[in-house]
Motif scaffolding. Structure first.
Motif, PDB file in Angstrom:
ATOM      1  N   GLY A  14       0.812  -1.207   0.000  1.00 34.60           N
ATOM      2  CA  GLY A  14       0.000   0.000   0.000  1.00 34.60           C
ATOM      3  C   GLY A  14       0.849   1.263   0.000  1.00 34.60           C
ATOM      4  N   THR A  15       1.946   1.236   0.740  1.00 32.70           N
ATOM      5  CA  THR A  15       2.834   2.396   0.781  1.00 32.70           C
ATOM      6  C   THR A  15       3.508   2.608  -0.571  1.00 32.70           C
ATOM      7  OG1 THR A  15       3.240   2.087   3.150  1.00 32.70           O
ATOM      8  CG2 THR A  15       4.834   3.406   1.937  1.00 32.70           C
ATOM      9  N   LEU A  16       3.966   1.541  -1.191  1.00 29.81           N
ATOM     10  CA  LEU A  16       4.571   1.655  -2.524  1.00 29.81           C
ATOM     11  C   LEU A  16       3.571   2.252  -3.510  1.00 29.81           C
ATOM     12  CD1 LEU A  16       6.748   1.119  -4.649  1.00 29.81           C
ATOM     13  CD2 LEU A  16       5.921  -1.237  -4.806  1.00 29.81           C
ATOM     14  N   GLU A  17       2.351   1.760  -3.474  1.00 30.53           N
ATOM     15  CA  GLU A  17       1.324   2.256  -4.390  1.00 30.53           C
ATOM     16  C   GLU A  17       1.036   3.738  -4.153  1.00 30.53           C
ATOM     17  OE1 GLU A  17      -1.184  -1.921  -4.999  1.00 30.53           O
ATOM     18  OE2 GLU A  17      -1.828  -0.461  -3.495  1.00 30.53           O
ATOM     19  N   ALA A  18       0.996   4.140  -2.889  1.00 35.91           N
ATOM     20  CA  ALA A  18       0.716   5.544  -2.564  1.00 35.91           C
ATOM     21  C   ALA A  18       1.845   6.463  -3.026  1.00 35.91           C
ATOM     22  CB  ALA A  18       0.497   5.692  -1.057  1.00 35.91           C
ATOM     23  N   ILE A  19       3.081   6.016  -2.902  1.00 35.59           N
ATOM     24  CA  ILE A  19       4.231   6.809  -3.339  1.00 35.59           C
ATOM     25  C   ILE A  19       4.196   7.018  -4.848  1.00 35.59           C
ATOM     26  CG2 ILE A  19       6.749   6.787  -3.571  1.00 35.59           C
ATOM     27  CD1 ILE A  19       6.828   5.340  -0.844  1.00 35.59           C
ATOM     28  N   VAL A  20       3.880   5.945  -5.563  1.00 34.68           N
ATOM     29  CA  VAL A  20       3.772   6.051  -7.023  1.00 34.68           C
ATOM     30  C   VAL A  20       2.629   6.990  -7.402  1.00 34.68           C
ATOM     31  CG1 VAL A  20       3.263   4.789  -9.146  1.00 34.68           C
ATOM     32  CG2 VAL A  20       4.786   3.777  -7.440  1.00 34.68           C
ATOM     33  N   ALA A  21       1.478   6.833  -6.747  1.00 33.22           N
ATOM     34  CA  ALA A  21       0.309   7.663  -7.052  1.00 33.22           C
ATOM     35  C   ALA A  21       0.559   9.142  -6.772  1.00 33.22           C
ATOM     36  CB  ALA A  21      -0.897   7.179  -6.249  1.00 33.22           C
ATOM     37  N   ALA A  22       1.440   9.418  -5.797  1.00 27.52           N
ATOM     38  CA  ALA A  22       1.749  10.804  -5.438  1.00 27.52           C
ATOM     39  C   ALA A  22       2.693  11.461  -6.436  1.00 27.52           C
ATOM     40  CB  ALA A  22       2.350  10.862  -4.041  1.00 27.52           C
ATOM     41  N   GLY A  23       3.183  10.678  -7.400  1.00 26.94           N
ATOM     42  CA  GLY A  23       4.018  11.253  -8.452  1.00 26.94           C
ATOM     43  C   GLY A  23       5.509  11.151  -8.238  1.00 26.94           C
ATOM     44  N   HIS A  24       5.930  10.468  -7.190  1.00 26.93           N
ATOM     45  CA  HIS A  24       7.363  10.284  -6.973  1.00 26.93           C
ATOM     46  C   HIS A  24       7.917   9.247  -7.952  1.00 26.93           C
ATOM     47  CE1 HIS A  24       7.406  12.724  -3.351  1.00 26.93           C
ATOM     48  NE2 HIS A  24       6.329  12.080  -2.940  1.00 26.93           N
ATOM     49  N   GLU A  25       9.192   9.329  -8.208  1.00 29.15           N
ATOM     50  CA  GLU A  25       9.846   8.406  -9.139  1.00 29.15           C
ATOM     51  C   GLU A  25      10.505   7.279  -8.339  1.00 29.15           C
ATOM     52  OE1 GLU A  25      13.417   8.271 -12.522  1.00 29.15           O
ATOM     53  OE2 GLU A  25      13.117  10.073 -11.300  1.00 29.15           O
ATOM     54  N   ASP A 170      -3.331   1.040   5.364  1.00 35.15           N
ATOM     55  CA  ASP A 170      -3.907   2.225   4.718  1.00 35.15           C
ATOM     56  C   ASP A 170      -3.433   3.509   5.396  1.00 35.15           C
ATOM     57  OD1 ASP A 170      -5.247   0.512   3.030  1.00 35.15           O
ATOM     58  OD2 ASP A 170      -7.149   0.619   4.113  1.00 35.15           O
ATOM     59  N   ALA A 171      -3.445   3.512   6.728  1.00 34.39           N
ATOM     60  CA  ALA A 171      -3.028   4.705   7.465  1.00 34.39           C
ATOM     61  C   ALA A 171      -1.557   5.007   7.215  1.00 34.39           C
ATOM     62  CB  ALA A 171      -3.276   4.512   8.961  1.00 34.39           C
ATOM     63  N   GLY A 172      -0.722   3.973   7.180  1.00 30.60           N
ATOM     64  CA  GLY A 172       0.706   4.159   6.951  1.00 30.60           C
ATOM     65  C   GLY A 172       1.011   4.685   5.573  1.00 30.60           C
ATOM     66  N   ALA A 173       0.288   4.202   4.574  1.00 32.31           N
ATOM     67  CA  ALA A 173       0.499   4.661   3.202  1.00 32.31           C
ATOM     68  C   ALA A 173       0.211   6.152   3.076  1.00 32.31           C
ATOM     69  CB  ALA A 173      -0.377   3.855   2.249  1.00 32.31           C
ATOM     70  N   ARG A 174      -0.928   6.576   3.642  1.00 31.82           N
ATOM     71  CA  ARG A 174      -1.287   8.006   3.569  1.00 31.82           C
ATOM     72  C   ARG A 174      -0.282   8.864   4.333  1.00 31.82           C
ATOM     73  NH1 ARG A 174      -6.427   5.748   4.630  1.00 31.82           N
ATOM     74  NH2 ARG A 174      -6.266   6.355   6.817  1.00 31.82           N
ATOM     75  N   LEU A 175       0.078   8.405   5.542  1.00 30.77           N
ATOM     76  CA  LEU A 175       0.982   9.195   6.380  1.00 30.77           C
ATOM     77  C   LEU A 175       2.368   9.286   5.764  1.00 30.77           C
ATOM     78  CD1 LEU A 175       1.143  10.698   9.093  1.00 30.77           C
ATOM     79  CD2 LEU A 175       1.940   8.565  10.119  1.00 30.77           C
ATOM     80  N   CYS A 176       2.810   8.229   5.105  1.00 30.59           N
ATOM     81  CA  CYS A 176       4.134   8.248   4.491  1.00 30.59           C
ATOM     82  C   CYS A 176       4.226   9.323   3.411  1.00 30.59           C
ATOM     83  CB  CYS A 176       4.456   6.876   3.903  1.00 30.59           C
ATOM     84  SG  CYS A 176       6.081   6.787   3.120  1.00 30.59           S
ATOM     85  N   VAL A 177       3.220   9.391   2.566  1.00 31.12           N
ATOM     86  CA  VAL A 177       3.220  10.388   1.489  1.00 31.12           C
ATOM     87  C   VAL A 177       3.184  11.807   2.053  1.00 31.12           C
ATOM     88  CG1 VAL A 177       1.868  11.293  -0.443  1.00 31.12           C
ATOM     89  CG2 VAL A 177       2.246   8.834  -0.237  1.00 31.12           C
ATOM     90  N   GLU A 178       2.358  12.009   3.090  1.00 36.74           N
ATOM     91  CA  GLU A 178       2.300  13.325   3.732  1.00 36.74           C
ATOM     92  C   GLU A 178       3.653  13.702   4.340  1.00 36.74           C
ATOM     93  OE1 GLU A 178      -0.780  12.956   6.612  1.00 36.74           O
ATOM     94  OE2 GLU A 178      -2.372  12.656   5.118  1.00 36.74           O
ATOM     95  N   THR A 179       4.298  12.725   4.958  1.00 32.94           N
ATOM     96  CA  THR A 179       5.587  12.970   5.604  1.00 32.94           C
ATOM     97  C   THR A 179       6.674  13.265   4.576  1.00 32.94           C
ATOM     98  OG1 THR A 179       4.946  11.488   7.400  1.00 32.94           O
ATOM     99  CG2 THR A 179       7.273  12.044   7.234  1.00 32.94           C
ATOM    100  N   MET A 180       6.658  12.556   3.469  1.00 31.36           N
ATOM    101  CA  MET A 180       7.632  12.819   2.410  1.00 31.36           C
ATOM    102  C   MET A 180       7.537  14.269   1.919  1.00 31.36           C
ATOM    103  SD  MET A 180       7.366   9.227   0.280  1.00 31.36           S
ATOM    104  CE  MET A 180       8.489   9.740  -1.041  1.00 31.36           C
ATOM    105  N   LYS A 181       6.306  14.772   1.815  1.00 32.85           N
ATOM    106  CA  LYS A 181       6.114  16.161   1.389  1.00 32.85           C
ATOM    107  C   LYS A 181       6.718  17.132   2.398  1.00 32.85           C
ATOM    108  CE  LYS A 181       2.534  19.344  -0.273  1.00 32.85           C
ATOM    109  NZ  LYS A 181       3.030  20.508   0.496  1.00 32.85           N
ATOM    110  N   SER A 182       6.491  16.865   3.699  1.00 37.06           N
ATOM    111  CA  SER A 182       7.031  17.764   4.720  1.00 37.06           C
ATOM    112  C   SER A 182       8.558  17.705   4.775  1.00 37.06           C
ATOM    113  CB  SER A 182       6.435  17.424   6.095  1.00 37.06           C
ATOM    114  OG  SER A 182       6.916  16.182   6.570  1.00 37.06           O
ATOM    115  N   ILE A 183       9.112  16.530   4.519  1.00 36.51           N
ATOM    116  CA  ILE A 183      10.572  16.403   4.479  1.00 36.51           C
ATOM    117  C   ILE A 183      11.139  17.206   3.319  1.00 36.51           C
ATOM    118  CG2 ILE A 183      12.460  14.781   4.024  1.00 36.51           C
ATOM    119  CD1 ILE A 183      10.835  12.671   5.571  1.00 36.51           C
ATOM    120  N   GLU A 184      10.498  17.088   2.183  1.00 37.05           N
ATOM    121  CA  GLU A 184      10.994  17.768   0.986  1.00 37.05           C
ATOM    122  C   GLU A 184      10.884  19.285   1.103  1.00 37.05           C
ATOM    123  OE1 GLU A 184      10.691  17.152  -3.858  1.00 37.05           O
ATOM    124  OE2 GLU A 184       8.969  16.615  -2.610  1.00 37.05           O
TER     125      GLU A 184
END
Length: 313
Positions: A14-25, A170-184
């Motif tokens: 789920g986390t891999l799918e969310a990262i891809v969906a968020a547009g990361h490479e 599901d919660a981890g996938a969403r939170l990971c993408v949000e966290t990646m944005k804040s890190i960036e």
């Protein structure tokens, strides 16, 4: 960001799918080697490998990530960040320091509680009211890195290891993408863990599922839910393994010893435990299908006074 993703089981997909969906490479998916499974021992892909192939992502399956050839292989991709979710190996310092933004881990507990393996099952077995997911910046310890973000998830009264797994995935996938944005964008806050209140969980072994009827009915019922669907809680009946998939606590005791059948009729099967009784609701006898206890009792006669738990009977 340019991402190397490291994960192995369903929880990580789920986390891999969310990262891809968020547009990361995602330039590389690193996962554990294929393993033989089933009676035929045919080689089976880890779930993350299957997902990566579906996305056209290159897959790398090192036996040991600490080996120099693995470190050199990952370095070629010059990742901005490495995201880890239930990968199954400890990363060496060389990999931790490789990406621009470091390595982050999607951990299925509210750290610092439940560091280590199987936090999902243990949360149910231990009767926690809530669990959650923590995104942390990885260091060389086992789940000891600074916390970046977390989200709590309440446990239902009938929560199983499987249902909590789905919620936290599901919660981890969403939170990971949000966290990646804040890190960036530089807004992430890194909070050290309080090691004084940290707890550790051990790996789940099949042997953990063997029911000790001297425990309380509450403890056994939690064990049944926590080990559903794997490896499942079990006892022995007439020398055969009897898996127990669902049960209900009945307050009150009898004079019978723990593990004794105190009520067996066409609809119910009640067992005395160390404290209170346990009514079995869904069972599976060795060699048979999983079924409601009423269906089971139509084809298997059990007398009051039968003692469960002994393999040789």
């Amino acid at each position: 960001m340019k991402v190397i993703f490291m994960g192995t089981p369903d929880f990580a997909v789920g986390t891999l799918e969310a990262i891809v969906a968020a547009g990361h490479e995602v330039v590389l998916a690193v996962t554990q080697p294929d393993k033989p499974k089933g009676r035929g021992k045919s080689m089976q892909y880890p779930p993350v490998k299957e997902a990566a192939i579906a996305y056209g992502i290159e897959v790398y399956q090192p036996e040991r990530v600490r080996r120099l050839e693995c470190i050199e292989y990952l370095a070629k991709y010059q990742p901005d960040i490495i995201v880890v979710a239930a990968f199954g190996q400890i990363l060496p310092k060389e990999i931790l320091e490789m990406p621009k933004y470091g390595c982050i881990n999607v951990h299925a507990s509210l750290l610092p509680k439940y560091r280590g393996a199987a936090p999902i099952q243990w949360a149910v077995i231990n009767g926690e009211k809530a669990s959650g997911v923590t995104i942390m910046r990885m260091d060389e310890g086992l789940d000891t890195g600074d916390m970046i973000a977390s989200v709590a998830v309440e446990l239902d009264a009938q929560e199983t290891g499987g249902s909590l797994f789905d919620k936290l995935q599901d919660a981890g996938a969403r939170l990971c993408v949000e966290t990646m944005k804040s890190i960036e964008d530089g807004t992430a806050v890194y909070t050290p863990q309080d090691n004084e209140i940290a707890t550790h969980t051990k790996m789940i072994q099949k042997s953990l599922g063997k029911i000790n009827w001297s425990l309380s009915a509450v403890q056994i019922e939690r064990l049944i839910r926590g080990l559903n669907p794997w490896p499942s809680a079990y006892t022995y009946l007439s020398g055969k393994t009897l898996k127990i998939w669902k049960a209900t606590v009945h307050p009150g005791n009898t004079d019978a010893a723990p593990g004794t059948v105190v009520k067996a009729d066409k609809q119910s099967l009640v067992i005395q435990t160390g404290v209170d009784r346990l009514s079995l609701e869904e069972v599976q006898l060795e060699g048979k299908k999983r079924m409601p206890v009423a269906d089971f009792l139509r084809g298997f006669t059990i007398e009051n006074g039968t003692v469960l738990g002994t393999k040789q009977q």
